[in-house]
Scaffold this motif. Structure first.
Motif, PDB file in Angstrom:
ATOM      1  N   ASN A 188      59.945  67.980  72.404  1.00 38.68           N
ATOM      2  CA  ASN A 188      59.773  68.075  70.950  1.00 38.68           C
ATOM      3  C   ASN A 188      58.401  67.562  70.534  1.00 38.68           C
ATOM      4  OD1 ASN A 188      62.431  68.873  70.853  1.00 38.68           O
ATOM      5  ND2 ASN A 188      63.209  66.872  70.253  1.00 38.68           N
ATOM      6  N   LEU A 233      55.635  67.347  72.298  1.00 38.66           N
ATOM      7  CA  LEU A 233      54.587  68.263  72.730  1.00 38.66           C
ATOM      8  C   LEU A 233      54.572  69.502  71.838  1.00 38.66           C
ATOM      9  CD1 LEU A 233      54.895  67.956  76.595  1.00 38.66           C
ATOM     10  CD2 LEU A 233      52.915  67.346  75.219  1.00 38.66           C
ATOM     11  N   SER A 234      55.773  69.974  71.489  1.00 41.28           N
ATOM     12  CA  SER A 234      55.885  71.143  70.622  1.00 41.28           C
ATOM     13  C   SER A 234      55.194  70.867  69.288  1.00 41.28           C
ATOM     14  CB  SER A 234      57.355  71.494  70.439  1.00 41.28           C
ATOM     15  OG  SER A 234      57.529  72.396  69.390  1.00 41.28           O
ATOM     16  N   GLY A 235      55.352  69.634  68.798  1.00 36.30           N
ATOM     17  CA  GLY A 235      54.690  69.253  67.543  1.00 36.30           C
ATOM     18  C   GLY A 235      53.174  69.276  67.656  1.00 36.30           C
TER      19      GLY A 235
END
Lengths: 369, 389
Positions: free
Chosen positions: A301, A303-305
């Motif tokens: 999550n 890293l996705s951000g």
């Protein structure tokens, strides 16, 4: 965006997509029609088949186009194995769901199934495999490169062992992860079936292929107009087949050394962190690391951000921890998969590695927000 | 042959002077529920709403949606015939053929609203029974325990024949009983609590707390899908999404671990109260059920309840998990609720939470926090989406 989820899917190549669009417009005829338009489409399709065969060093008639790797695996397993207790299937414990799924379904119908566990290095060891094979084994399934760890299995050795102990047995190797990333030579390995999928190597979605060795009978599971040697009936996806062939050609020119260099950048930085373990190694395109004590989802999550896409285990099984890494005795709950492609740059690897280090450190300090 | 849908109103009928307002709301809600379906005619009289699809569209299309509209007790598919005994007797056997071919026994009941009709109810029943026996030789009459009850209704304008009714959603039309704010977690219980509250005519808005990066975008999407399913019953719904990570970290860093969940829930209650007031909601709704988890023991509820200064409704308070699951399956939220994503309650959960907390101790632990700022910041970071429009 930094795309480090190439084992889930890759960015399709723009030139290939364009070419497919042109083919879809120009050669829309049904390849089964006898008029000039149908014949032209047939010619384009057969050229794609030849090109694909050439890339795999096999005969064109050994290539059957399917809509995906999953369909290919299902057609092979369902076609070869009769659903009764006379059949015996040997399967590695780390297969993709499209292999373990149909085998499980057959098991429910009475088929005997023996599962081979990987060892700590993620490999299916020949002696373990040999012990699982019986004289009456019908089919053995071992994937070429594991989708979660990138561990390369010794397919040639395993297939020789299989044929020695059970001469009538057939061998399926799921090559979805390795196709387009390393040279595949099914005929040299001695496997009877192989499956691949174009979107894993910068080709389009909705097209895959299965290799069926000449002389091996693959009974049809689906019935229709007899297309694709009667194994996958239905009007052929001509632009898709061209897309698959072209992307195989494109990828053959890729330099795995460059990918390996990017992987090393990531690998060095991540393994320098405390409490990290690498899960399997050997394939330039995949790096799988467990960050002990940090649930994979949280890292993913974060890293996705930051615009960095990775996976926890296989993308097909969101929310469940990795069966493969658990089977290797690894820390599945905190495993993260970084999968690279020829498009990955050293700069991207650097940025991603720094981001991971930052997040891991913040989490361990209790400051991650 | 004309077929229409008769919707029987429930409790509304018992209302006095404001009954018309309830009926109007029901009609509005029906219209909203049927948006996008082929054209139909709707009218309302004698505590029944009549829906007649135009161009002979199959009624089932409408019934599937009407089953989710609160305020409707029964749904009846009826054949409409002229108010003429001959015509009625002619019409009934054809219309009821499919149903009666599958039955062995039947009886006829008649309701004659129009007393000017030349025959009285028993006479009509007898004639209709005779006609059906004549048309279907396999049928027998059984007045005590029939397979099928054929009903004849003689109304003002026309007459109806039908066999069998479908249970409606019951309750009262949404929007006739104020508005409440539902704390929607993504689990099994809260959607059920929201559904039960809406069934009493309460309009629902939802609030969800998320803890990125400890919870994923996918978890937020899951909550929105749950809310979307609820809108099939409630009509369009506002969902307020509250970023809650910072507050959780503050609690973790400043309060005893065993009090974490309770203080977190108290803060959630306070934030929800603030959001409720700003959006004209008169109560909070939660999916709490006594004793289900440590934060839902009698003592824990005693600690979290005073954090809100508006009423907190807990419709599933006395229900077992099994009962809640049964309801969740029925309303269609279960499959989504069990998708495997963390919700924000489970991330920082203490290993040994207090199950018999005392309010005094919790308030003492809470003193270290700047609760006002925490609430303000949460509300400032809020993102609101409207679903089911």
């Amino acid at each position: 965006m930094i795309w480090l989820d190439n084992a889930a899917t890759t960015k399709p190549d723009a030139t290939i997509l364009k070419k497919m669009g042109e083919i879809a417009e120009e050669f829309f005829g049904n390849p089964s029609s006898s008029h000039f338009s149908g014949l032209a489409a047939r010619r384009v399709l057969e050229e794609a088949r030849e090109k694909t065969a050439q890339q795999l060093s096999v005969l064109p008639e050994e290539i059957i186009f399917t809509p995906s790797g999953s369909v290919a695996n299902n057609l092979i397993i369902r076609g070869v194995v009769r659903p009764n207790p006379k059949s015996h299937v040997v399967i590695s414990a780390i297969e993709h769901d499209s292999v373990s799924g149909p085998v499980q379904a057959l098991k429910n119908q009475g088929v005997r199934v023996t599962e081979v566990q990987p060892r700590k290095d993620g490999m299916i060891h020949p002696e373990d495999f040999e012990a699982a094979v019986g004289e009456d084994t019908t089919l053995a399934c071992v994937m070429h490169v594991n989708n979660e760890t990138g561990v390369i299995q010794p397919i040639k050795e395993l297939s020789i062992l299989l044929k020695r102990k059970a001469p009538k047995a057939l061998f399926l190797s799921d090559a979805v992860q390795s196709a387009g990333k390393m040279k595949l030579t099914p005929s040299l390995w001695g496997v009877d079936f192989m499956s691949l999928s174009a979107h894993k190597f910068h080709g389009p979605r909705g097209i895959g292929a299965l290799y069926c060795k000449k002389g091996v009978r693959l009974p049809a599971v689906m019935h229709g107009g007899g297309q694709e040697a009667g194994i996958f009936p239905g009007t052929e996806n001509v632009p898709g087949a061209v897309g698959l062939a072209e992307s195989l050609v494109l990828c053959a020119a890729h330099d795995a050394q460059k990918v390996q260099a990017c992987k090393e950048i990531l690998r060095e930085k991540l393994l320098a962190l405390d409490d990290t373990t690498e899960n399997g190694n050997g394939f330039p395109y995949v790096l799988n690391v467990s960050f002990h004590g940090i649930p994979s989802e949280i890292l993913l999550n974060s890293l996705s951000g930051k615009g960095i896409c990775v996976s926890a285990g296989s993308a097909c099984k969101t929310g469940k921890s990795s069966r493969t890494i658990a089977a290797m005795g690894g820390d599945a709950k905190s495993a993260l998969r970084f999968s690279l492609s020829a498009q990955t740059t050293p700069e991207e690897a650097e940025i991603a590695a720094n981001a991971v280090c930052e997040i891991v450190t913040a989490f361990r300090k209790g400051e991650l927000a | 042959m004309r077929e229409m849908i008769l919707l029987k109103q429930g409790e509304i009928v018992l209302k006095g002077m404001n009954r018309r307002a309830f009926e109007q709301k029901l009609e509005d809600n029906i219209k909203k529920a049927l948006v996008g379906l082929p054209a139909y005619r709707m009218r309302s009289c004698q505590s029944t709403v009549y829906i007649e699809p135009e161009d002979g569209t199959d009624c089932s299309l409408y019934i599937d949606r009407l089953k989710k509209v609160f305020g409707i007790v029964n749904i009846v598919r009826a054949g409409a015939a002229p108010k003429d005994m001959e015509a009625l007797l002619d019409f009934a056997p054809t219309y009821l053929e499919n149903t009666l071919m599958q039955a062995k026994t039947f009886k006829v009941e008649t309701k004659r609203a129009d007393k000017k009709f030349p025959y009285n109810s028993p006479q009509i029943s007898a004639m209709m029974g005779g006609k059906l026996l004549e048309s279907f030789h396999h049928l027998r009459v059984d007045v005590d325990n029939p397979d099928v009850v054929v009903r004849v209704e003689i109304r003002e304008k026309e007459s109806f024949v039908h066999a069998g009714r479908i249970q409606g959603a019951g309750g009262m039309p949404v929007g006739t009983n104020g508005k409440a704010l539902l704390l929607l977690s993504g689990g099994i219980d809260s959607p059920v609590a929201g559904h039960m509250t809406a069934r009493r005519g309460v309009e629902i808005e939802a609030i969800h707390f998320f803890s990125y990066p400890y919870t994923s975008e996918a978890a937020k999407e899951k909550v929105l899908s749950l809310a979307k399913i609820l809108t099939e019953y409630t009509g369009p719904m506002k969902v307020h999404l509250i970023p809650f990570t910072k507050q959780q970290l503050q609690i973790r860093d400043n309060c005893p671990e065993e009090h974490f969940t309770l203080i977190m829930r108290r803060i959630m209650m306070k934030i929800a109260t603030e959001v409720a007031k700003r959006n004209h909601c008169h109560a909070l709704v939660t999916g709490e059920s006594i004793g289900q988890v440590a934060s839902q023991t009698m003592w824990a509820l005693g600690v979290t309840d005073p954090a809100a200064d508006i009423p907190v409704f807990r419709p599933v308070i006395g229900m077992d998990k099994e009962e809640i699951i049964t309801r969740a399956r029925r309303i269609g939220t279960f499959e989504t609720s069990v998708l495997p994503y963390e919700d924000c309650c489970t991330v920082f959960t203490p290993k040994h939470p207090t199950t018999r907390p005392k309010l005094f101790n919790i308030l003492h632990s809470e003193e270290k926090l700047d609760v006002e700022t925490m609430v303000r910041e949460a509300v400032e970071g809020m993102d609101t989406v409207i679903l089911g429009k």
